[in-house]
Design a protein around this motif. Structure first.
Motif, PDB file in Angstrom:
ATOM      1  N   ARG A  70     -32.295  -4.655  16.002  1.00 12.84           N
ATOM      2  CA  ARG A  70     -33.680  -4.365  16.413  1.00 12.84           C
ATOM      3  C   ARG A  70     -34.092  -5.228  17.601  1.00 12.84           C
ATOM      4  O   ARG A  70     -34.627  -4.729  18.594  1.00 12.84           O
ATOM      5  CB  ARG A  70     -34.615  -4.643  15.224  1.00 12.84           C
ATOM      6  N   ASP A  71     -33.788  -6.529  17.511  1.00 14.57           N
ATOM      7  CA  ASP A  71     -34.254  -7.448  18.549  1.00 14.57           C
ATOM      8  C   ASP A  71     -33.542  -7.184  19.877  1.00 14.57           C
ATOM      9  O   ASP A  71     -34.178  -7.191  20.934  1.00 14.57           O
ATOM     10  CB  ASP A  71     -34.046  -8.897  18.102  1.00 14.57           C
ATOM     11  N   VAL A  72     -32.228  -6.977  19.831  1.00 13.55           N
ATOM     12  CA  VAL A  72     -31.509  -6.724  21.088  1.00 13.55           C
ATOM     13  C   VAL A  72     -31.905  -5.359  21.649  1.00 13.55           C
ATOM     14  O   VAL A  72     -32.023  -5.192  22.867  1.00 13.55           O
ATOM     15  CB  VAL A  72     -29.988  -6.839  20.879  1.00 13.55           C
ATOM     16  N   ASN A  73     -32.149  -4.403  20.773  1.00 16.44           N
ATOM     17  CA  ASN A  73     -32.599  -3.084  21.231  1.00 16.44           C
ATOM     18  C   ASN A  73     -33.892  -3.207  22.040  1.00 16.44           C
ATOM     19  O   ASN A  73     -34.066  -2.531  23.069  1.00 16.44           O
ATOM     20  CB  ASN A  73     -32.835  -2.172  20.027  1.00 16.44           C
ATOM     21  N   ASP A  74     -34.772  -4.064  21.567  1.00 15.52           N
ATOM     22  CA  ASP A  74     -36.068  -4.201  22.233  1.00 15.52           C
ATOM     23  C   ASP A  74     -35.945  -4.836  23.618  1.00 15.52           C
ATOM     24  O   ASP A  74     -36.838  -4.703  24.448  1.00 15.52           O
ATOM     25  CB  ASP A  74     -37.018  -5.049  21.366  1.00 15.52           C
ATOM     26  N   ARG A  75     -34.849  -5.554  23.831  1.00 13.01           N
ATOM     27  CA  ARG A  75     -34.731  -6.313  25.075  1.00 13.01           C
ATOM     28  C   ARG A  75     -33.811  -5.685  26.112  1.00 13.01           C
ATOM     29  O   ARG A  75     -33.602  -6.270  27.168  1.00 13.01           O
ATOM     30  CB  ARG A  75     -34.189  -7.704  24.745  1.00 13.01           C
ATOM     31  N   THR A  76     -33.209  -4.522  25.807  1.00 14.50           N
ATOM     32  CA  THR A  76     -32.259  -3.931  26.761  1.00 14.50           C
ATOM     33  C   THR A  76     -32.559  -2.454  26.946  1.00 14.50           C
ATOM     34  O   THR A  76     -33.366  -1.882  26.232  1.00 14.50           O
ATOM     35  CB  THR A  76     -30.801  -4.037  26.257  1.00 14.50           C
TER      36      THR A  76
END
Lengths: 214, 214, 214, 214
Positions: C22-28
């Motif tokens: 979830r967190d990496v999805n939000d940042r890329t």
């Protein structure tokens, strides 16, 4: 001792192996038989060797395209069938159905299984025999009676506890006459063999070596 | 008596049925449990009802995409699992493997089977219980104890002969409290139920009727 | 690029991996999703990560004990499902049935297959995407784009010939960000990952490395 | 038109049907062939009738107890094989493997499937032909060309879109010569038949009626 030579789908001449099985059978006290592919049963049975199927399906006459009917392999000349071989595992309900189908067609039955617990389960389905094939020994050349003698004795005990009319065979790790004798000493009434005979340059010599110490 | 309500993939509310199971369990001597789909185990277990899986695979932690790991359903809240249900038949070797996987994860096990011969085979694999489900009765509404009482008694005898620590449940044709009582009279220590409770307008009333005569 | 992390039945914490996804999805710019076991879908979906099932069965509501119903995994929070993964091969008719079941439940579908011929077959069944997983590369750490770049290009061509609306993913041998870039260069619109992220000490760092070069 | 008579596991005399197939083949423009059980292939091929297997497994020479090797049925006299019949469904990867095995053994292939989507998938695997068998018509006696003519035309279109070298056969609901003609009018290049010929009192007369209007 019962010695059943399983030809699997090896690139061997099934008739040549069958003739060796027939000839050695005639000269020893051991009972020898050969299990060719379904498409070869008829020509193998015509040699006079005791012929077995490698598998039959839990079906009756009817709409079963691509399946193996017990009556058809019997009529082609088979006198028995392997069931639930480690290379042809069946659902529990289908082992039961296939044992019944084989019995209906007057085929003798050997149900294979991995370990003593499954041997007990197989024996409960009422086949003529069960064969214990520890998966870790299949095709290794290590005799089961040497690598893991307990498994044969435990299998014999497990079958006896459930139904003492069911014979136990040793189904992996047999390649010499000594292995056959050891299997017998551990309580097995027969052995399953495959590549050691089927792929031998001289199947007859290979079989003679196997039954010689009996 | 043990009463296990199998929710299959019915379009019911698994939490509502679980709450009924929990409440009726608290008010009777019978032991009640519910078996939802894997994706519902966690929310069902949170109701406090005794929760079972419908199936686990004969696997360990590892590369098994799309399979059901015993440890995962246990950790989601399951206390037991059905195995080899007539709608989810397994290979003989896999029933053995799944019983071992369940035991490793501290799940209780009930292995289903069609007839007394298969019940003996299932009992030989060492589950906590076996359940006899004659295929011709599944979903008919005809109680097994009425249509074919011998099959329950024969199943009890078959399991006992192999391992008398294994309980026998009656897995088809139960819809009334009388059926539950009859199953008990024939030697069953429990019953499997499905649509009669899962599809009832009032699951709690349906369960109360079932356990009332016990 | 679509990056789907398959948790198989690994002994990982599915929620921790999901939070990293979830967190990496939000940042890329990449789209990231995670495929946990069925029993974990609900808690994984609650993290807010895009959640996929690893498998659904070709069934509808009804009497299907031990099966995975598309509607149930959707309602637990899944937005898509893998189908026919190399660890969960389905009959041809059942791939078709499962694609239809998933579509009925509004689940996106990725059908896995071994080689370009099977990729063409899978594409003919109308899934959203197909994933090519050469069996000889699975779990080797050798990137498919390096060991056998032709297979990805041939898979893309095979899918396009049958239905050019079907995306192609690369389903084996991806472990670095460079592998992801190479897969994209060969025509893949996404990748399937498993142990490299699921078993990483720091799944978030592992994911960041993967999407960094995109 | 190609007319393939599938003997399934019917209680018919395979040699008698084969002789009828051979004789009618010699007297008409249609191409006739017969698909007996594996154990009967040799004696059926000896009649001179074109002989097909009902199934081969996705295997090579080796350790495959109880399986059907393409080379063995070819050497027994088969010239082709059905694959993925509705009574012998295969995994997608195994349809691919079995088509390759058959090709290796110089067997012609017909892959069966339920509907146009699956026909497209089957065609993508590169068999010589595909056969559409709508499950709802199998064994009904209702001709597919009458009950559901669209399915044949859609199957022809689906196969053509994927690979226009693949012929389409009509695999259910054919019992009269008119049905064969209608199937041809809808684009089919052949038909699969079963009980109508195999169970006929006079298979030769039944075949003559079928090919008469061609």
């Amino acid at each position: 001792m019962f010695v059943l030579v399983n030809l699997k789908t090896y690139p061997c001449d099934p008739v040549a192996v069958a003739e060796a099985v027939r000839d050695v059978n005639d000269r020893t006290d051991a009972r020898l038989a050969v299990a060719p592919q379904a498409a070869h049963i008829e020509r193998v049975a015509e040699t006079g060797a005791e012929t077995w199927a490698q598998h039959v399906d839990p079906i009756d006459y009817g709409s079963n395209t691509g399946h193996t009917l017990a009556e058809s392999v019997a009529e082609a000349g088979a006198e028995g069938t392997l069931l639930n071989h480690s290379e042809r595992r069946l659902k529990l309900a289908d082992v039961d159905g296939a044992v019944r189908a084989a019995r209906r067609a007057d085929l003798e039955t050997i149900v294979c299984a991995n370990n003593p617990a499954q041997i007990g389960a197989a024996a409960a389905l009422g086949p003529d025999a069960v064969a214990v094939e520890p998966p870790e020994l299949i095709g290794t050349g290590t005799p089961v009676s040497q690598a893991d003698p307990d498994i044969v004795e435990d299998a014999v005990a497990a079958a006896e506890r459930v139904d003492d009319d069911v014979s136990v065979l040793c189904g992996a790790g047999i390649s010499t006459g000594e292995d056959v004798v050891s299997a017998g000493d551990l309580g097995a009434e027969g052995v399953l063999l495959a590549s050691g005979v089927a792929k031998a340059d001289d199947p007859q010599a290979a079989l003679e070596d196997l039954v010689d110490p009996l």
